[in-house]
Design a protein around this motif. Sequence first.
Motif, short mmCIF file in Angstrom:
data_model
loop_
_atom_site.label_atom_id
_atom_site.label_comp_id
_atom_site.label_asym_id
_atom_site.label_seq_id
_atom_site.Cartn_x
_atom_site.Cartn_y
_atom_site.Cartn_z
N GLN A 1 0.85 -1.19 0.00
CA GLN A 1 0.00 0.00 0.00
C GLN A 1 0.89 1.23 0.00
N VAL A 2 0.80 2.01 -1.06
CA VAL A 2 1.62 3.21 -1.19
C VAL A 2 0.68 4.41 -1.06
N GLY A 3 0.67 5.01 0.11
CA GLY A 3 -0.30 6.09 0.36
C GLY A 3 0.20 7.43 -0.13
N TYR A 4 -0.68 8.19 -0.74
CA TYR A 4 -0.37 9.60 -1.02
C TYR A 4 -1.48 10.42 -0.36
N TYR A 5 -1.07 11.53 0.27
CA TYR A 5 -2.03 12.34 1.02
C TYR A 5 -2.79 13.27 0.09
N LEU A 6 -4.10 13.31 0.27
CA LEU A 6 -4.90 14.33 -0.40
C LEU A 6 -4.70 15.64 0.37
N ASP A 7 -4.82 16.75 -0.35
CA ASP A 7 -4.53 18.05 0.24
C ASP A 7 -5.80 18.68 0.81
N GLU A 8 -5.96 18.54 2.12
CA GLU A 8 -7.20 19.02 2.75
C GLU A 8 -7.37 20.52 2.56
N GLU A 9 -6.25 21.25 2.53
CA GLU A 9 -6.33 22.70 2.40
C GLU A 9 -6.83 23.09 1.01
N CYS A 10 -6.58 22.25 0.01
CA CYS A 10 -7.06 22.51 -1.36
C CYS A 10 -8.27 21.63 -1.66
N ASN A 11 -9.19 21.56 -0.72
CA ASN A 11 -10.41 20.76 -0.88
C ASN A 11 -10.12 19.33 -1.33
N TRP A 12 -9.14 18.73 -0.70
CA TRP A 12 -8.81 17.31 -0.93
C TRP A 12 -8.38 17.03 -2.37
N GLY A 13 -7.75 18.01 -3.00
CA GLY A 13 -7.22 17.79 -4.36
C GLY A 13 -5.94 16.97 -4.32
N LEU A 14 -5.47 16.56 -5.50
CA LEU A 14 -4.23 15.78 -5.61
C LEU A 14 -3.11 16.72 -6.04
N SER A 15 -2.02 16.69 -5.33
CA SER A 15 -0.88 17.50 -5.77
C SER A 15 0.16 16.58 -6.39
N THR A 16 0.68 17.02 -7.54
CA THR A 16 1.67 16.22 -8.24
C THR A 16 2.93 16.04 -7.39
N GLN A 17 3.27 17.08 -6.66
CA GLN A 17 4.43 17.00 -5.76
C GLN A 17 4.29 15.86 -4.75
#
Lengths: 479, 479
Positions: free
Chosen positions: A187-203
Amino acid sequence: MTSPYSLDYTVALCVVITLPAHSSWGDWCWLASGSSGEGGASKPFQKVIRANIGDAHAMGQRPITFIRQVLSCITNTDLLEKGDFPDDVKDRAREILCGCGGGSVGSYSASQGIEHIRRHVAEYIAKRDGHPARWQDICLSAGASTAIKNCLQLFCKEIDGKKSGVMIPIPQYPLYSASLAEYGLEQVGYYLDEECNWGLSTQELERSLQEAQQTCNVRALVVINPGNPTGQVLTRENIEQVIKFAHKHKLFIFADEVYQDNVYAEGSAFHSFKKVLVELGAEYSSQELASFMTISKGYMGECGLRGGWVELVNMLPEVQAQLYKCMSAMLCPSVLGQAVVDCVAKPPAPGEPSYDLWIKEKTDILTSLKDRAKLIAETFNTFEGFKCNVVQGAMYAFPRITLPPKAIQAAKEKNMAPDVFYAFRLLEETGVCIVPGSGFGQAPGTFHFRTTILPQPDLLNTMLENFRNFHKKFTQEYA
Amino acid sequence: MTSPYSLDYTVALCVVITLPAHSSWGDWCWLASGSSGEGGASKPFQKVIRANIGDAHAMGQRPITFIRQVLSCITNTDLLEKGDFPDDVKDRAREILCGCGGGSVGSYSASQGIEHIRRHVAEYIAKRDGHPARWQDICLSAGASTAIKNCLQLFCKEIDGKKSGVMIPIPQYPLYSASLAEYGLEQVGYYLDEECNWGLSTQELERSLQEAQQTCNVRALVVINPGNPTGQVLTRENIEQVIKFAHKHKLFIFADEVYQDNVYAEGSAFHSFKKVLVELGAEYSSQELASFMTISKGYMGECGLRGGWVELVNMLPEVQAQLYKCMSAMLCPSVLGQAVVDCVAKPPAPGEPSYDLWIKEKTDILTSLKDRAKLIAETFNTFEGFKCNVVQGAMYAFPRITLPPKAIQAAKEKNMAPDVFYAFRLLEETGVCIVPGSGFGQAPGTFHFRTTILPQPDLLNTMLENFRNFHKKFTQEYA
C-alpha cells in the motif's frame, strides 16, 4: 488473511450498541458481538441513525420506479401479459429476457455480462464522454468492488523478488487497503490536500512514489473521483496532471468513478478519466486505465442488487483475455444486477411512457442530495473546532475536528484512538453512527470522521441537532 | 494469475462455433473469439446444444412459480397492493422486506446475509439432518463458488516455508483447481474409483496424502457429493470412512453438497457430512467441516440469481470471526439471491395456498431429471467403446470412451488431447457441446467427457441420436 484496521474498526463500532432483533442493523452488529442484538442495556436514544455507510435505501430513499417495474417483469414473466405496466417497461423486460439463455434470468450469463447490456453501457459512456467506447472492453460485475478486486489482482506477481505497490489516496475507501493486504500488494499512500479541498498535488504523488520505489515496484495508481470519504470533485486540470504523472511513471490508473452522478457544488463537474485521457492526445494512447461504476450509488442506490461495470482502456489484449478468463471461474454476476445496469445505462428516452417519471425521480433525489450536502457542511462549520470542506460530490462529509487535550487523554486511558473515542461516545449518547477518520487514514495528528449525507431531510436535521448538542456537551466535559 | 488447463479448454471449445448475435451462447463464445459471434462459416447443424454447463433454465427448465412471484413482489412493492398473488407469496415478500434496511431489497444486508433467512436455513438443515444447526454458523453467499473460495483462502498461509495442500478428487469441478492456483495452494489429487461407481477409497486417500506430505502441509479435503462431473452418490458408510480419514489426519472437510436434491438412483440417498459427523459421536466433535449449498442446482436451477450458503461446523470461533470479517469487505451477497435461498430453505408448507403447485413443479422437475439420468447412461452404454456408470445423482454423466488408435494419432497431429479432439469434432459436426475429461482430470491413458442431463426430453433424444450417428461415423473413419 489480513485485516486492516479500518475493518476492525467498523466491526468494533458495532459491538457497543443494542437493538431489537431482526433489524438489519442488528444483523450488522452481530458480526462482532456474537449476538443478534437482543437484550442489553437501554440507551438514551430511540434508534440508531446509520450515517456510517453509503446505503441510500436503508436511509429512506425510494427506488426508481422504472427499474423496479422492469425487475418485476423479468423475474415474473406472467406480468408481461397480465400486469399493468407502461409499454417501455415491457419492451425493456422482453429485450433483457432475449439476452438470457432460455429466456430466463435464472440462466448463467456470459462471465463478462449479457452482450446487449455491455453494448448499452458502451453507448452510455460514448454519450457521456463524446468519444467512442468498445463494448468488448466493458465487463459487468457484482458491484464495483468485485471488478476492482479482480483488476488489483493482476498486479500481485512479485518482480525480481520485490512486491508490487499500488498508490492509494489517504484518506481512502477501505476496500483498497483490505484488498491490497489480501493480495500481498504494498500500500503506497499519497495524502490528499485538505487545504485545497482534498485535491491531488503532483508533488505529493512524486514524493510518495519515490519513497515507495525503494521497497517495491510501484505499478498502479488509484484515484477516487468524486472522492470517498472526502467528497471532492477533481478539476479537469487536476485529472490531466494525474494522467501525465501516471504516464511518466508507467502506472496503470484505477479510476474509481462510482459517484459520477453525484456532483453538487456550483462550478464542479464530473470529468471522466477516459475522456480526459483521450483528449490529451496520441501521446497517451497506450496509457492503461480501468474505470469503475456501480448501481449502488448515484441516484439509484441499488446496493443490495449488486451490479456494476468496469471499462478497460488500452489494456493489453493478452492481459485483458487473462482477466476475463479468471473472472469466468466465478461464473457470472447476478443477472438481475445486470438488468439494473441496463436501465441505468439506457434509461427511458424522451417521448417514452416512463421518461417523465424517471426524470422527476432522478432529479428529485439528486436535488435533495445537493441540499443535504450543503446543509451538512455548513452546519458542521458552525460547530466549535470543526472544519468541513465543501461537499462537492459523492455522499460523504469528512470534517476535521479539533479535540480538547483532555479528551485525547481520556481516549488514551481507554486505549483508543481519539477519533474512535469520539465516535463511540457520539454513538452511545445519540445513536448517530459515523466512522472515525482512522478507518480511512488521515494525516498524523489530525482527527476526522466520515458521515454520509443520506439520512432523509427531517432525519438529517434531527441528527445534526443531536450532534450539535452532543459536541457542545463533549467539549465542555473535556474543556 | 494462473489459468488451469480446464478453463483454457472451456474457452478454447467456444472458439470454433459461430452463432447468431445476442444469443447467450454467442456471448459465451465471444470470450475467446473476440467477436460477438456474427458472421463465420456455416455449420451442419441448426443450433448448439449446450450440454457443457449445468444451466437448467438455459436448457428449457421453467422456474418455480412461488420463487418468481416472491421476487416480483419484493422488487416491485406496488404488487403487494395491486397484484393478484396468493397470500403466502405476499406474506413471504413482506417478511423478506422486513429484514431489509428501509424495507427495500436495494439496501445492503449484513455481509453474512439477512438474519431471518439464515435462521430459516438453520431450520432447513435441522429438519434435513435431524440435528440442530446454529443460524450464526450459516453464511449466505453469491452462489456456492464465493463461499468455497472464501473458505479455501483460509489456508493460504505457508507454514515453515511449506505451502498448504488441499486434497481434491480427480475428476473434479474446475473451480477447485482454479482457486487453488489463484491462492498458491498445492493441489493434491486423489483418484475416484471408476470401477466402484466413482466412490472414494480410503487406500487411495492415504496414498495421495502420504505422497503430498513430502512437499506440502496437507490441511483440507474436498469431497463433492453428489459428484460433479461423476454423478455418484456416496454411501453413508463411505462418508463415515472419509470423515474418519480426515479426523485422523486433522484435515478440514469441504463438503460440496450443492446437488443434495439431485438423487435419482434406486437405493441411493443423500447423507449430509454434517449428519454423519454428528452421528459418529463425541470423538469427532471437533472435526471441522464446511458444507456448501446453492440455488443454482437442485430443482430450482436459479443460476443467474447467484445465491447459496455455507454451514460452518466446529470451526474455531476466532477463525470464523476472521472469515466473516474478510467477507465484509465485499459488502453483501445479492439480496435477491438471498430471497431465493429463503424460498428454498422454507418452501410453502402443506395447507398454504402455494403448496400444491410448489410440490407439483418440484416433483415434475426431479422426476424428469431422474428419467433423463437413466436414459442418458443406458443410451451411452449401447455405443461402441462407451462405458457409463449409473448417474446416481447431480446433473452429469461422465462416460469413459475408448478411442481408436488412429483417432489418437490424428489428435496428436493436431497437437490436441484425444478427448479434446473428439469433443471438437462432435461440436463441429452436430452442435452438441460437451466438456472433455481433460477439463476435470482423469486417470492417465483414459478418456472421458462430461455431458449434462439437462436438455429437455425431446432435445435430449435428438442430442443422443445425433451423438450416436456421429460416434458411429467417427469410429468408422478411424477404424
